[in-house]
Motif scaffolding. Structure first.
Motif, PDB file in Angstrom:
ATOM      1  N   ASN A   9      17.435   5.082  34.208  1.00  0.00           N
ATOM      2  CA  ASN A   9      18.053   6.253  33.996  1.00  0.00           C
ATOM      3  C   ASN A   9      16.908   7.088  33.021  1.00  0.00           C
ATOM      4  N   PHE A  10      15.866   6.544  32.857  1.00  0.00           N
ATOM      5  CA  PHE A  10      14.798   7.254  32.021  1.00  0.00           C
ATOM      6  C   PHE A  10      13.721   8.090  32.466  1.00  0.00           C
ATOM      7  N   SER A  16      14.839  15.116  26.081  1.00  0.00           N
ATOM      8  CA  SER A  16      14.710  13.595  26.145  1.00  0.00           C
ATOM      9  C   SER A  16      16.203  13.017  26.539  1.00  0.00           C
ATOM     10  N   LYS A  17      17.363  13.636  26.663  1.00  0.00           N
ATOM     11  CA  LYS A  17      18.482  12.928  27.173  1.00  0.00           C
ATOM     12  C   LYS A  17      19.362  14.264  27.806  1.00  0.00           C
ATOM     13  N   VAL A  18      20.405  13.725  28.757  1.00  0.00           N
ATOM     14  CA  VAL A  18      21.002  14.563  29.451  1.00  0.00           C
ATOM     15  C   VAL A  18      22.228  14.018  29.646  1.00  0.00           C
ATOM     16  N   SER A  19      23.352  14.401  29.419  1.00  0.00           N
ATOM     17  CA  SER A  19      24.913  13.710  29.348  1.00  0.00           C
ATOM     18  C   SER A  19      25.070  13.565  30.729  1.00  0.00           C
ATOM     19  N   LEU A  60      22.288  18.721  26.751  1.00  0.00           N
ATOM     20  CA  LEU A  60      20.695  18.492  26.833  1.00  0.00           C
ATOM     21  C   LEU A  60      20.431  18.200  25.218  1.00  0.00           C
ATOM     22  N   GLU A  61      19.640  17.371  25.201  1.00  0.00           N
ATOM     23  CA  GLU A  61      18.612  17.228  23.880  1.00  0.00           C
ATOM     24  C   GLU A  61      17.127  17.026  23.949  1.00  0.00           C
ATOM     25  N   ARG A  62      16.650  17.627  23.160  1.00  0.00           N
ATOM     26  CA  ARG A  62      15.164  17.583  23.051  1.00  0.00           C
ATOM     27  C   ARG A  62      14.656  17.698  21.656  1.00  0.00           C
ATOM     28  N   ILE A 121      16.205  16.945  16.536  1.00  0.00           N
ATOM     29  CA  ILE A 121      16.674  17.216  17.750  1.00  0.00           C
ATOM     30  C   ILE A 121      17.489  18.302  17.870  1.00  0.00           C
ATOM     31  N   THR A 172      20.112  20.675  20.538  1.00  0.00           N
ATOM     32  CA  THR A 172      21.132  20.278  21.388  1.00  0.00           C
ATOM     33  C   THR A 172      21.541  21.646  22.019  1.00  0.00           C
TER      34      THR A 172
END
Length: 172
Positions: free
Chosen positions: A16-17, A32-35, A69-71, A146, A148
């Motif tokens: 998942n990365f 860096s992250k997606v729900s 979304l996060e970054r 971060i 969002t």
């Protein structure tokens, strides 16, 4: 009907990365992250008038959860620019929302360990319902700042035109 090709030699699920996200035909920097992509269908319970002891269930309305979304905070203004299309502080009365283009279709791509595109999803008619420009700041912390973006959407589907990758092999 579309025929799905299976990679019979792949045993392990995808990690998942390794992923990328794009909108407006270009990749968005630093995600860096997606729900999770999640759909819930309501259950409609009913019973027949002559059947007093049991009920039946059928599917009702489907809802799609918002995607977050996060970054890391950088000078890239993509998150802020999109959020400002939904609500732009200080504009004239009635002009707070850019009605023509506040929605976007988004593409989420998942890659295998070799960096080959493996799976792709199209997320439809997204718009920003929540934007966090900066996190809580703490002089004693040792963390990345971060930001969002929460995207409401009207559904998603897997892009079946994405081919199954031919995975590399290191043979002698």
């Amino acid at each position: 009907m579309t025929e799905i090709t299976i990679n019979a030699t792949r045993f392990d699920p995808y990690k998942n990365f390794k992923f990328r996200l794009q909108w407006d035909g270009r990749y968005v920097a630093g995600i860096s992250k997606v729900s999770a992509l999640k759909r819930t269908t309501e259950v409609v319970t009913h019973r027949n008038g002559g059947d007093p002891s049991s009920s039946r269930k059928s599917p009702g309305r489907s809802e799609y959860e918002a995607v977050t979304l996060e970054r890391g905070v950088t000078h890239d203004r993509d998150f802020e620019a999109w959020a400002s299309k939904v609500w732009n502080f200080g504009t004239a009365l009635g002009a707070e929302t850019s009605l023509r283009d506040f929605r976007k279709d988004v593409i989420l791509e998942l890659y295998n360990e070799a960096g080959q595109l493996a799976i792709s999803y199209k997320i439809f008619r997204c718009w920003v319902s929540e934007f966090q420009a900066l996190p809580e700041l703490d002089a004693n912390a040792n963390a990345v700042a971060i930001q969002t973006l929460k995207l409401e959407n009207e559904g998603w589907e897997r892009d079946l035109s994405t081919p199954v990758p031919v995975e590399p092999s290191f043979s002698e």
